[in-house]
Design a protein around this motif. Structure first.
Motif, PDB file in Angstrom:
ATOM      1  N   LEU B  83       5.881  -5.437  19.905  1.00 16.36           N
ATOM      2  CA  LEU B  83       5.647  -4.196  19.162  1.00 16.36           C
ATOM      3  C   LEU B  83       6.113  -2.997  19.975  1.00 16.36           C
ATOM      4  CD1 LEU B  83       2.140  -4.522  17.438  1.00 16.36           C
ATOM      5  CD2 LEU B  83       4.408  -5.027  16.507  1.00 16.36           C
ATOM      6  N   ARG B  84       5.769  -2.993  21.251  1.00 14.72           N
ATOM      7  CA  ARG B  84       6.180  -1.859  22.082  1.00 14.72           C
ATOM      8  C   ARG B  84       7.696  -1.802  22.193  1.00 14.72           C
ATOM      9  NH1 ARG B  84       3.785   1.872  24.673  1.00 14.72           N
ATOM     10  NH2 ARG B  84       1.749   0.891  24.578  1.00 14.72           N
ATOM     11  N   GLU B  87       9.074  -0.344  19.022  1.00 13.77           N
ATOM     12  CA  GLU B  87       8.788   1.098  18.960  1.00 13.77           C
ATOM     13  C   GLU B  87       9.756   1.873  19.863  1.00 13.77           C
ATOM     14  OE1 GLU B  87       3.977   0.854  18.060  1.00 13.77           O
ATOM     15  OE2 GLU B  87       4.678   0.711  20.107  1.00 13.77           O
ATOM     16  N   ASN B 154       0.743  -8.766   8.834  1.00 12.54           N
ATOM     17  CA  ASN B 154       0.848  -7.572   8.013  1.00 12.54           C
ATOM     18  C   ASN B 154       0.709  -6.283   8.850  1.00 12.54           C
ATOM     19  OD1 ASN B 154       1.299  -6.545   5.495  1.00 12.54           O
ATOM     20  ND2 ASN B 154      -0.884  -6.300   5.022  1.00 12.54           N
ATOM     21  N   VAL B 155       1.434  -6.240   9.941  1.00  8.04           N
ATOM     22  CA  VAL B 155       1.400  -5.040  10.789  1.00  8.04           C
ATOM     23  C   VAL B 155       2.373  -4.008  10.220  1.00  8.04           C
ATOM     24  CG1 VAL B 155       1.842  -4.104  13.091  1.00  8.04           C
ATOM     25  CG2 VAL B 155       0.829  -6.376  12.843  1.00  8.04           C
ATOM     26  N   PRO B 156       1.890  -2.785   9.942  1.00  7.76           N
ATOM     27  CA  PRO B 156       2.806  -1.769   9.414  1.00  7.76           C
ATOM     28  C   PRO B 156       3.789  -1.301  10.488  1.00  7.76           C
ATOM     29  CG  PRO B 156       0.524  -0.931   9.524  1.00  7.76           C
ATOM     30  CD  PRO B 156       0.508  -2.305  10.083  1.00  7.76           C
ATOM     31  N   VAL B 158       6.034   1.685  11.140  1.00  3.24           N
ATOM     32  CA  VAL B 158       6.241   3.012  10.567  1.00  3.24           C
ATOM     33  C   VAL B 158       7.548   3.658  11.033  1.00  3.24           C
ATOM     34  CG1 VAL B 158       3.785   3.434  10.201  1.00  3.24           C
ATOM     35  CG2 VAL B 158       4.850   4.183  12.326  1.00  3.24           C
ATOM     36  N   MET B 159       8.237   3.024  11.980  1.00  6.26           N
ATOM     37  CA  MET B 159       9.517   3.590  12.424  1.00  6.26           C
ATOM     38  C   MET B 159      10.632   2.596  12.198  1.00  6.26           C
ATOM     39  SD  MET B 159       8.446   5.211  16.027  1.00  6.26           S
ATOM     40  CE  MET B 159       9.828   6.293  16.137  1.00  6.26           C
TER      41      MET B 159
END
Lengths: 334, 370
Positions: B83-84, B87, B154-156, B158-159
């Motif tokens: 995830l990081r 991002e 189901n992780v949103p 957003v970018m």
């Protein structure tokens, strides 16, 4: 009294590249206007935080400014590998000639922490271990540590920060009782309460500081953060603030709402009028903002006035106007 | 033919803040001279890599440049939370206006992985899973994944990156046998091989590419990395290159030596003259470098020339001189006449930071401002 800026970097609109560039221009203005530091939040998987890696944005800030201090408020420690966090802290401090302000916290949103696969129940314990590892890594040439979550055996710390032993630490305080402990640790604090409650916190912090035999002049920063919009008239400023506050508030509760619950503690009113009356938002002409801040800062007993000058869909022009008026007509009086 | 820069950002002296600033000034010069991209390595716990978080350094690079492409070469995927990493990739691509080149790798050093608590024997499986997650997630709105190392429900997201579906992928390899697999993947390649071996690799890659029914003009970039030092005379250049090579090699071998072994010889020879023979180092006057690189380019069959102008204790002035001589007297000769593309022309945009060059220096390379 020093002035700082706090920024969630909540989503302002569809064009994120433009938002980043607009924000960087605004940050250049913060520096010219005489702010002490720019503090950036870390959030994940929510429109509340479009700088999920605050370090990446702050590396850009370091290039666009020369004297402004800056930092995360806060790094959600539990979502980092400690070695990577140590590396990031050292790089930012080196890239900026020692301008980093190091905010630390465990990450208070169980949803955000959950997405990263971290059990929220382990939060406080994990945070305590992380912080001790990070501080050890920043101050020693080699890192050895045997803990519950991490083990390191003689790992070389190739990078050091410019500021020794480490950049100033910041912590978000939410309870009166924490004042003694935080004063004992000598941490700078931003207090998430109403002005009156902050007043009680600051008094207790100062008393604890004195009881430790520390000098008043060396008191760490005790800050209170507010949304601020300054315009030519109360009407104009409050109308912009009302519009932007609604969008910001939506971002604030986004993940909670998506999970069918409200914010855990309704510390911040959902309604703009309540927020304005309670001093969470200070919006109006320069005279109005000056009077309110003078009163509230006095009540709160703070020495660090933290302003949120860009939030929601405030346009860059609206924020610039706010900053100009604030620097010219509000700051000097405070 | 395009030209690019690879940088370990190995430690050049005690003052790291100064090294960062000198390097950023050099990178402004790369853009100005018409280089296509700047690639920076990631290393941990070693003087070989002073950008252990390449994303942070690249965020600074994005502010100092406007057209130069930039990227890690490579992110050791196993040392990131996916995830990081997503991002960070999205932020860098957005903040640079879509200039990110996304190098991915397993992480070359078992010692560095161990610092992070990653068991080296799991590195391939980790790399595969994280790459799968990242490619699935970039550009998507939600992430679902159930794997051996990570589970997401189901992780949103957003970018999104500017470049869709994702920024160009790069892979580093030293293995001839990987050519077929990498051709099938279609990702860009940065080789670190002796010239002759690179030639064998590109031949095999092109054959695999053709066998897949793909057009030659759609070939990804295949580059080979060289340390390049161009100074006014062979003697000056070779002296500086030799001096810097030993400092750089000490950084390369640092963690291996600390663990009681020498660097595997296929990674790099400790012998400067041997490294020159193999083509790892090209040092000399503009004429010498031009002749050697023309020959090596022909032998290795690359379409992407990756140079390392800053390494070891080369001073900023030495590297800047190298870059300017290279841009003026070497680059134009290395672009075949029928080669289309802007490889030998500058962008014409003068980065603000380049004011330090001064008028005299500007006139010296003024031809670049067409």
């Amino acid at each position: 009294m020093k002035f700082g800026v706090f920024d969630h970097m909540d989503r302002a609109g569809p064009d994120l590249g433009r938002q980043f560039e607009d924000r960087l221009k605004l940050i250049e203005l913060y520096e010219r206007a005489g702010f002490h530091a720019y503090h950036l939040a870390e959030h994940h998987a929510t429109p509340l935080g479009m700088a999920p890696s605050p370090s990446v944005f702050l590396a850009a800030v370091a290039q666009r400014t020369k004297t402004l201090r800056f930092g995360p408020l806060v790094y959600t420690l539990n979502l980092y590998h400690p070695l990577r966090l140590i590396d990031e802290i050292c790089m930012l401090d080196q890239l900026s000639g020692g301008r980093l302000e190091l905010g630390v916290g465990r990450g208070i949103s169980p949803y955000e922490v959950g997405y990263y696969g971290v059990d929220p129940a382990t939060g406080p314990e994990r945070f305590a271990e992380m912080l001790s590892v990070v501080l050890k890594g920043l101050t020693e040439k080699r890192l050895s540590h045997a803990g519950k979550y991490f083990s390191f055996d003689d790992v070389p710390m190739e990078l050091q920060p410019v500021q020794r032993p480490h950049p100033p630490l910041w912590y978000g305080a939410n309870s009166l009782e924490s004042a003694d402990r935080l004063a004992g640790q000598g941490l700078n604090v931003v207090v998430g309460m109403k002005a009156e409650a902050v007043g009680a916190f600051a008094a207790r912090y100062r008393a604890a500081w004195k009881a430790l035999g520390h000098h008043e002049a060396a008191l760490p920063f005790i800050g209170l953060s507010r949304h601020i919009v300054v315009g030519d008239t109360d009407r104009e400023a409050q109308s912009a603030a009302r519009r932007a506050y609604a969008l910001w508030y939506d971002a604030l509760i986004h993940l909670w709402r998506a999970h069918g619950v409200g914010l855990p503690r309704q510390m911040i009113p959902a309604e703009f009028d309540g927020a304005l009356a309670g001093g969470y938002v200070v919006a109006g002409s320069a005279a109005t903002v000056r009077n309110r801040l003078r009163r509230d800062n006095d009540v709160a007993g703070i020495n660090y006035c933290l302003c949120r000058l860009a939030f929601g869909d405030l346009s860059v022009e609206e924020s610039r106007r706010s900053v100009d008026l604030f620097a010219r007509e509000v700051m000097p009086a405070l | 033919m395009k030209f690019a820069v690879f940088d370990h950002l190995d430690r050049s002296g005690p003052d790291l803040g100064r090294q960062y600033e000198d390097r950023l000034r050099l990178i402004e010069l790369y853009e100005w001279a018409g280089f296509h991209a700047y690639h920076v390595a990631e290393h941990h716990g070693t003087p070989l890599g002073s950008a252990p978080s390449p994303g942070l350094f690249l965020a600074a690079v994005a502010q100092r440049t406007t057209t130069l492409r930039l990227g890690p070469l490579a992110y050791p995927l196993g040392l990131y939370h996916p995830l990081r990493l997503m991002e960070e990739v999205c932020m860098l691509d957005v903040m640079s206006g879509g200039r990110l080149e996304l190098g991915v790798g397993r992480g070359a050093s078992p010692y560095e992985a161990e610092f992070f608590g990653v068991e080296p024997s799991t590195s391939q499986a980790r790399f595969d899973e994280i790459l799968e997650i990242v490619l699935k997630g970039l550009g998507a709105e939600r992430l679902d994944h159930a794997g051996k190392f990570f589970t997401f429900r189901n992780v949103p997201l957003v970018m999104q990156p500017v470049q869709r579906p994702h920024p160009p992928l790069w892979h580093v390899t030293r293995s001839l046998d990987s050519a077929d697999r990498l051709a099938a993947l279609g990702c860009n390649i940065a080789l670190a091989m002796p010239t002759h071996d690179a030639g064998a690799f590109t031949t095999r890659y092109r054959a695999a590419w053709a066998a897949l029914g793909r057009a030659p003009e759609d070939m990804p970039f295949i580059g080979n990395t060289r340390n390049v030092v161009v100074l006014d005379s062979d003697r000056d250049a070779v002296t500086a290159a030799r001096r810097a090579f030993h400092v750089w090699y000490d950084s390369m071998v640092h963690l291996w030596r600390a663990n009681g072994v020498e660097l595997p010889r296929q990674v790099s020879t400790p012998d400067f003259d041997e490294a020159v023979d193999q083509g790892y180092i090209v040092a000399g006057s503009p004429a010498t470098v031009r002749d050697r690189m023309l020959r090596d380019q022909f032998v290795s069959g690359i379409n992407y020339s990756i140079c390392r102008f800053a390494c070891g204790d080369l001073s900023f002035e030495e590297s800047a001189r190298s870059v300017r001589l290279f841009a003026r007297e070497v680059m134009p000769a290395l672009v075949p006449e029928d080669d289309e593309g802007p490889a030998h022309s500058a962008t014409g945009t003068l980065a603000p930071g380049l004011r330090w060059l001064g008028d005299e220096d500007l006139s010296e390379v003024g031809f670049l401002f067409r």
